[in-house]
Design a protein around this motif. Sequence first.
Motif, PDB file in Angstrom:
ATOM      1  N   LEU A 253      19.531  50.599  56.237  1.00  0.00           N
ATOM      2  CA  LEU A 253      19.087  51.545  56.949  1.00  0.00           C
ATOM      3  C   LEU A 253      18.651  51.517  57.992  1.00  0.00           C
ATOM      4  CD1 LEU A 253      16.689  51.629  54.013  1.00  0.00           C
ATOM      5  CD2 LEU A 253      18.467  52.535  54.237  1.00  0.00           C
ATOM      6  N   ASN A 254      18.332  50.443  59.214  1.00  0.00           N
ATOM      7  CA  ASN A 254      18.211  51.197  60.330  1.00  0.00           C
ATOM      8  C   ASN A 254      19.458  51.435  61.112  1.00  0.00           C
ATOM      9  OD1 ASN A 254      15.140  50.877  59.549  1.00  0.00           O
ATOM     10  ND2 ASN A 254      15.303  48.856  60.691  1.00  0.00           N
ATOM     11  N   ALA A 255      20.218  50.656  60.812  1.00  0.00           N
ATOM     12  CA  ALA A 255      21.861  50.978  61.051  1.00  0.00           C
ATOM     13  C   ALA A 255      22.442  51.869  61.214  1.00  0.00           C
ATOM     14  CB  ALA A 255      22.681  49.896  60.848  1.00  0.00           C
ATOM     15  N   SER A 256      21.957  52.739  59.959  1.00  0.00           N
ATOM     16  CA  SER A 256      22.605  54.179  59.559  1.00  0.00           C
ATOM     17  C   SER A 256      21.707  54.661  60.109  1.00  0.00           C
ATOM     18  CB  SER A 256      22.838  53.947  58.214  1.00  0.00           C
ATOM     19  OG  SER A 256      23.096  52.988  57.171  1.00  0.00           O
ATOM     20  N   THR A 257      20.498  54.819  60.257  1.00  0.00           N
ATOM     21  CA  THR A 257      19.753  55.836  61.590  1.00  0.00           C
ATOM     22  C   THR A 257      20.184  55.117  63.211  1.00  0.00           C
ATOM     23  OG1 THR A 257      17.924  55.581  60.053  1.00  0.00           O
ATOM     24  CG2 THR A 257      17.323  55.930  61.680  1.00  0.00           C
ATOM     25  N   ARG A 258      20.519  54.489  63.907  1.00  0.00           N
ATOM     26  CA  ARG A 258      20.549  54.291  64.797  1.00  0.00           C
ATOM     27  C   ARG A 258      21.704  55.166  65.372  1.00  0.00           C
ATOM     28  NH1 ARG A 258      17.039  51.150  67.369  1.00  0.00           N
ATOM     29  NH2 ARG A 258      15.796  49.583  66.333  1.00  0.00           N
ATOM     30  N   THR A 259      22.988  54.802  64.069  1.00  0.00           N
ATOM     31  CA  THR A 259      24.421  55.297  64.460  1.00  0.00           C
ATOM     32  C   THR A 259      24.403  57.051  63.762  1.00  0.00           C
ATOM     33  OG1 THR A 259      25.500  53.504  63.331  1.00  0.00           O
ATOM     34  CG2 THR A 259      26.296  55.832  63.332  1.00  0.00           C
ATOM     35  N   ALA A 260      23.314  58.013  63.321  1.00  0.00           N
ATOM     36  CA  ALA A 260      23.369  59.109  63.237  1.00  0.00           C
ATOM     37  C   ALA A 260      22.463  59.734  64.069  1.00  0.00           C
ATOM     38  CB  ALA A 260      22.133  59.400  62.212  1.00  0.00           C
ATOM     39  N   TYR A 261      21.332  58.720  65.279  1.00  0.00           N
ATOM     40  CA  TYR A 261      20.638  59.833  65.792  1.00  0.00           C
ATOM     41  C   TYR A 261      21.884  60.099  67.347  1.00  0.00           C
ATOM     42  CZ  TYR A 261      16.983  59.141  70.038  1.00  0.00           C
ATOM     43  OH  TYR A 261      16.663  59.132  70.375  1.00  0.00           O
ATOM     44  N   ARG A 262      22.030  58.169  67.649  1.00  0.00           N
ATOM     45  CA  ARG A 262      23.559  58.539  68.871  1.00  0.00           C
ATOM     46  C   ARG A 262      24.909  60.117  68.026  1.00  0.00           C
ATOM     47  NH1 ARG A 262      23.329  52.222  68.913  1.00  0.00           N
ATOM     48  NH2 ARG A 262      21.621  51.860  68.720  1.00  0.00           N
ATOM     49  N   ALA A 263      24.859  59.570  66.926  1.00  0.00           N
ATOM     50  CA  ALA A 263      26.023  60.698  67.061  1.00  0.00           C
ATOM     51  C   ALA A 263      25.751  62.024  66.909  1.00  0.00           C
ATOM     52  CB  ALA A 263      26.470  60.600  65.459  1.00  0.00           C
ATOM     53  N   ALA A 264      24.130  62.440  67.028  1.00  0.00           N
ATOM     54  CA  ALA A 264      23.484  63.877  66.469  1.00  0.00           C
ATOM     55  C   ALA A 264      24.136  64.746  65.669  1.00  0.00           C
ATOM     56  CB  ALA A 264      22.864  63.712  68.167  1.00  0.00           C
ATOM     57  N   ALA A 265      24.105  64.630  65.009  1.00  0.00           N
ATOM     58  CA  ALA A 265      25.521  65.440  64.046  1.00  0.00           C
ATOM     59  C   ALA A 265      24.166  66.703  63.628  1.00  0.00           C
ATOM     60  CB  ALA A 265      25.420  64.945  62.454  1.00  0.00           C
ATOM     61  N   PRO A 266      24.695  67.652  63.890  1.00  0.00           N
ATOM     62  CA  PRO A 266      23.841  68.924  63.780  1.00  0.00           C
ATOM     63  C   PRO A 266      22.847  69.214  62.612  1.00  0.00           C
ATOM     64  CG  PRO A 266      26.172  69.464  65.115  1.00  0.00           C
ATOM     65  CD  PRO A 266      26.003  68.391  64.277  1.00  0.00           C
ATOM     66  N   GLY A 267      21.755  69.713  62.470  1.00  0.00           N
ATOM     67  CA  GLY A 267      21.292  70.048  61.451  1.00  0.00           C
ATOM     68  C   GLY A 267      20.690  68.547  60.463  1.00  0.00           C
ATOM     69  N   THR A 268      20.427  67.451  61.112  1.00  0.00           N
ATOM     70  CA  THR A 268      20.124  66.325  61.056  1.00  0.00           C
ATOM     71  C   THR A 268      18.593  66.136  61.472  1.00  0.00           C
ATOM     72  OG1 THR A 268      21.222  64.385  62.351  1.00  0.00           O
ATOM     73  CG2 THR A 268      23.019  64.793  60.184  1.00  0.00           C
ATOM     74  N   VAL A 269      17.418  65.365  60.583  1.00  0.00           N
ATOM     75  CA  VAL A 269      16.843  64.575  60.728  1.00  0.00           C
ATOM     76  C   VAL A 269      16.975  63.949  62.577  1.00  0.00           C
ATOM     77  CG1 VAL A 269      14.433  63.390  60.754  1.00  0.00           C
ATOM     78  CG2 VAL A 269      14.996  65.163  59.103  1.00  0.00           C
ATOM     79  N   PRO A 270      17.690  62.965  62.784  1.00  0.00           N
ATOM     80  CA  PRO A 270      18.125  62.222  63.529  1.00  0.00           C
ATOM     81  C   PRO A 270      18.365  62.833  65.041  1.00  0.00           C
ATOM     82  CG  PRO A 270      18.808  60.781  61.993  1.00  0.00           C
ATOM     83  CD  PRO A 270      18.207  62.000  61.407  1.00  0.00           C
ATOM     84  N   ALA A 271      19.609  64.046  64.896  1.00  0.00           N
ATOM     85  CA  ALA A 271      19.726  64.567  65.792  1.00  0.00           C
ATOM     86  C   ALA A 271      18.236  65.273  66.485  1.00  0.00           C
ATOM     87  CB  ALA A 271      20.718  65.678  65.367  1.00  0.00           C
ATOM     88  N   LEU A 272      17.477  66.507  65.333  1.00  0.00           N
ATOM     89  CA  LEU A 272      16.694  66.724  65.975  1.00  0.00           C
ATOM     90  C   LEU A 272      15.054  66.366  66.708  1.00  0.00           C
ATOM     91  CD1 LEU A 272      16.666  69.312  62.675  1.00  0.00           C
ATOM     92  CD2 LEU A 272      17.282  69.962  64.858  1.00  0.00           C
ATOM     93  N   MET A 273      14.509  64.741  65.806  1.00  0.00           N
ATOM     94  CA  MET A 273      14.097  64.167  66.199  1.00  0.00           C
ATOM     95  C   MET A 273      14.616  63.656  67.893  1.00  0.00           C
ATOM     96  SD  MET A 273      12.802  62.373  63.938  1.00  0.00           S
ATOM     97  CE  MET A 273      11.398  60.850  64.587  1.00  0.00           C
ATOM     98  N   ARG A 274      16.028  63.342  68.485  1.00  0.00           N
ATOM     99  CA  ARG A 274      16.522  63.626  69.287  1.00  0.00           C
ATOM    100  C   ARG A 274      16.109  64.456  70.390  1.00  0.00           C
ATOM    101  NH1 ARG A 274      22.631  60.223  70.708  1.00  0.00           N
ATOM    102  NH2 ARG A 274      22.075  61.267  72.942  1.00  0.00           N
TER     103      ARG A 274
END
Length: 396
Positions: A197-218
């Motif tokens: 789960l954590n690895a997937s979140t880190r990937t999403a955070y770095r990708a910063a796809a628009p409209g996702t929670v990791p991107a908005l938090m970043r």
Amino acid sequence: MTRLDARAARRATREDRRVVLHAHRAGYLALRGITRLGRVVRVPGLGVVVSDAARMREILLDPGTYSKVGPGGSDRLWTPIIGPRGLLNMDGAEHAHLRRKLTPLFSQKFLRSIVDEVLTPEMDGFVAAVARHEDVDVVTVIERAAALIICRLTGYPEDDAAAQLARAREILGFVTLTTKSFTDAQLAVIHEKLAVLNASTRTAYRAAAPGTVPALMRAEGITEDDTVAVVTAMIVAGTETIVSFAPRFTNLVVESGHLDHLARHPEDVPAAVAEAMRVTVPSPVMIRSVLRDDRVAGVRVRAGERIILANIFACARAGDFDPSRPVPKEMRQLWFGAGAHFCIGMPLATLEAEVFATALARAAEAGRIGVRARVRKQRTMAASYSRLVIRAERPA
């Protein structure tokens, strides 16, 4: 609003109590026995058990005296899983600061867009299957829908939705009503599941796809590590709310006869959802640590002690399922907490629940719906059904 048949409502409510009993037999029976002794009861070695809604709300609104963080507090359970900064295991100024940054992520506009994109098409398929008079497993339907929403919010690959939900559920499997801590062996398994789960979140955070929670938090300047902690908490503690609620709601409205009313009056869906949440109680127990000496309904509590808020029994004092009766003021949304720690995910959970309930009401237009099979979950944190099959009768 049409009143329910009292006997049908009682049968439906008693069945829901059996669902909780199957999930938490020892803890449920113990707490039920304690709460029958009084609304505020001291139990040696356990703490002070409170099952009065008004007193519970006072405690939740007094963070200077009662905290999630401290001896016996719920942070001792969640911190080993999500780390020290997962929001639900924080308190004080740091908690308030992080919460303010996260609040925009749960705006109605943002959530509505997610639901319209992901949940509405799934519910259209659900309604169509019922209209074809097929056997439909509500559990399968809502698990898929919830997993897709989580993947959309977090930026996880959609084809990994079911696997991510399964990992979260396996982690929750270590938690019961009476769990105070985890063994080293349990933590090893939990951390193994979390690694994916954590690895997937880190990937999403770095990708910063628009409209996702990791991107908005970043974009809000929240660090990658804090994002991992918050997203993990959202997945592990939040996903099961709708997954466990939808089958229980279905059984309540079908067995009580209220679904027929909702099919004719879909405008009453919000009241039915609120009353069903009062009966099912998404957060059956909440824990607080006492920071300074106080009294609760005349019972003295001391700094360092644990307060157990028996939410499920407090809310049960209002009686059987009955959407025609307003939820008592002191109980309103108590299943989501109160005060500084009022569940930040409440808008999403409520929206998901109401969209599902509306779809179920639409499905009932195809014919009277009956429950054809149900299997209660056993020994699980989120009490519910592992299978609940419904079918609409064909017109005579």
